[in-house]
Design a protein around this motif. Structure first.
Motif, PDB file in Angstrom:
ATOM      1  N   VAL A  93      11.089 -13.901  24.736  1.00  0.00           N
ATOM      2  CA  VAL A  93      10.305 -14.858  23.955  1.00  0.00           C
ATOM      3  C   VAL A  93      10.548 -16.253  24.513  1.00  0.00           C
ATOM      4  O   VAL A  93      11.579 -16.525  25.127  1.00  0.00           O
ATOM      5  CB  VAL A  93      10.683 -14.837  22.454  1.00  0.00           C
ATOM      6  CG1 VAL A  93      10.295 -13.519  21.828  1.00  0.00           C
ATOM      7  CG2 VAL A  93      12.160 -15.102  22.257  1.00  0.00           C
ATOM      8  N   ALA A 100       7.059 -15.889  17.552  1.00  0.00           N
ATOM      9  CA  ALA A 100       7.371 -14.660  18.278  1.00  0.00           C
ATOM     10  C   ALA A 100       8.802 -14.211  18.009  1.00  0.00           C
ATOM     11  O   ALA A 100       9.066 -13.035  17.757  1.00  0.00           O
ATOM     12  CB  ALA A 100       7.148 -14.880  19.777  1.00  0.00           C
ATOM     13  N   LEU A 141       6.363 -11.954  25.040  1.00  0.00           N
ATOM     14  CA  LEU A 141       5.338 -12.546  24.174  1.00  0.00           C
ATOM     15  C   LEU A 141       4.975 -13.902  24.758  1.00  0.00           C
ATOM     16  O   LEU A 141       5.795 -14.818  24.771  1.00  0.00           O
ATOM     17  CB  LEU A 141       5.849 -12.665  22.746  1.00  0.00           C
ATOM     18  CG  LEU A 141       5.877 -11.348  21.967  1.00  0.00           C
ATOM     19  CD1 LEU A 141       6.906 -11.383  20.853  1.00  0.00           C
ATOM     20  CD2 LEU A 141       4.497 -11.055  21.389  1.00  0.00           C
ATOM     21  N   LEU A 273       1.329  -9.722  23.377  1.00  0.00           N
ATOM     22  CA  LEU A 273       2.421  -8.881  23.849  1.00  0.00           C
ATOM     23  C   LEU A 273       2.022  -8.347  25.214  1.00  0.00           C
ATOM     24  O   LEU A 273       0.901  -7.863  25.400  1.00  0.00           O
ATOM     25  CB  LEU A 273       2.670  -7.728  22.879  1.00  0.00           C
ATOM     26  CG  LEU A 273       3.824  -6.788  23.254  1.00  0.00           C
ATOM     27  CD1 LEU A 273       5.163  -7.491  23.053  1.00  0.00           C
ATOM     28  CD2 LEU A 273       3.775  -5.507  22.438  1.00  0.00           C
TER      29      LEU A 273
END
Length: 310
Positions: A93, A100, A141, A273
């Motif tokens: 992330v 996220a 993400l 994603l």
């Protein structure tokens, strides 16, 4: 060192009998004796003495036993570190405090049986996609252009977050008492977002947002961390910043900071994603299903998206 021989040595030490060790390992007693003899030859010492009561550890056998157990533990950890379903699901992330990262924390709370390794790799979406393709991480993400950019064949994406913004201000700011603000109302106010690296997808997003509504988004200067940013905003009558609606930040009550929704239109930051379609990790399917179930419909208001997110 032959780990099968080490495992056999530990089995004999625990059972005290070559025959019982053979039964536990599902091999013949002759095979047990051969493995132990080979290990003794490699080490240059005797590990057992045979007595009427069975196999007794020698002084060297007693010294070697804890190290043998550790070798087997290391073997198990090494196997688990790479075997799908046993190793942790590794997800990247941008920041653990934004939507996220918060969603991943909620995913772990829902599935505590899944071992999760949350990382923040350096770099933008290009570096993240390269890490997914190389297998360094299982998923990431990030913001991805829609329609989907040209990606390597095994790479798949699914849009899972459309995050609205909030204006974060201190109690003396001119907009501190507003219940909501429009992007047009932010024109003329200094929105401070220091340390944002140029040429990244998030810097590009805020550049486009600023151009669309005539905003002043100041990215100049080093970042001293979110705590320093919050302290500056709390103490200022002019500074403000933008945060995601799903982000989690903590500050002392004395700061009296205000989070004000930005609406009409509501700017949305789209995130996807990104994963390899041939990744066999079973927890990856659980993560995808969870993010899909948590997908929030866009706000009941006019929205603004960057051109690459439309």
């Amino acid at each position: 060192m032959d780990l099968n021989a080490v495992r056999t040595f530990v089995a004999v030490a625990d059972a005290g009998q070559f025959q019982e060790a053979a039964a536990e390992l599902s091999i013949t007693q002759q095979a047990v004796s051969k493995r132990v003899a080979t290990l003794e030859k490699d080490l240059g010492v005797r590990l057992f003495t045979r007595t009427a009561r069975g196999a007794q550890l020698t002084v060297d056998g007693q010294a070697f036993l804890p190290h043998a157990r550790e070798l087997l533990r290391v073997e198990e950890r090494a196997d688990a570190s790479v075997r799908p379903g046993r190793r942790a699901l590794r997800v990247d992330v941008v920041n653990r405090r934004v939507a996220a990262g918060v969603l991943l924390q909620d995913f772990y709370r829902t599935h505590p049986e899944i071992e999760l390794d949350v990382v923040t790799l350096k770099g933008d979406v290009e570096a993240a996609i390269a890490a997914v393709e190389a297998g360094t991480i299982d998923a990431t993400l990030h913001a991805v252009a829609v329609p989907a950019r040209h990606l390597p064949d095994p790479i798949k994406t699914a849009r899972v977050i459309d995050e609205p913004h909030q204006l974060l201000v201190g109690p003396r700011h001119a907009l501190a008492k507003a219940h909501a603000v429009t992007p047009a109302q932010l024109a003329g106010h200094r929105i401070w977002m220091p340390g944002m690296a140029p040429e990244t997808e998030w810097a590009g997003y805020y550049d486009e947002l600023a151009a669309a509504f005539g905003l002043t988004i100041d990215m100049v200067g080093p970042s001293f961390g979110i705590e320093a940013l919050l302290a500056e905003i709390a103490d200022s009558a002019e500074l403000a910043t933008l945060v995601g609606e799903g982000s989690r930040y903590l500050w002392p009550d004395s700061y009296d900071l205000r989070r004000i929704p930005v609406r009409d239109p509501a700017p949305l930051y789209p995130m996807s994603l990104i994963w390899r379609d041939d990744n066999p990790h079973p927890a990856l399917v659980e993560l995808r299903d969870y993010l899909d179930s948590r997908r929030v419909d866009v706000p009941d208001t006019e929205v603004w998206l960057p051109k690459w997110g439309q």
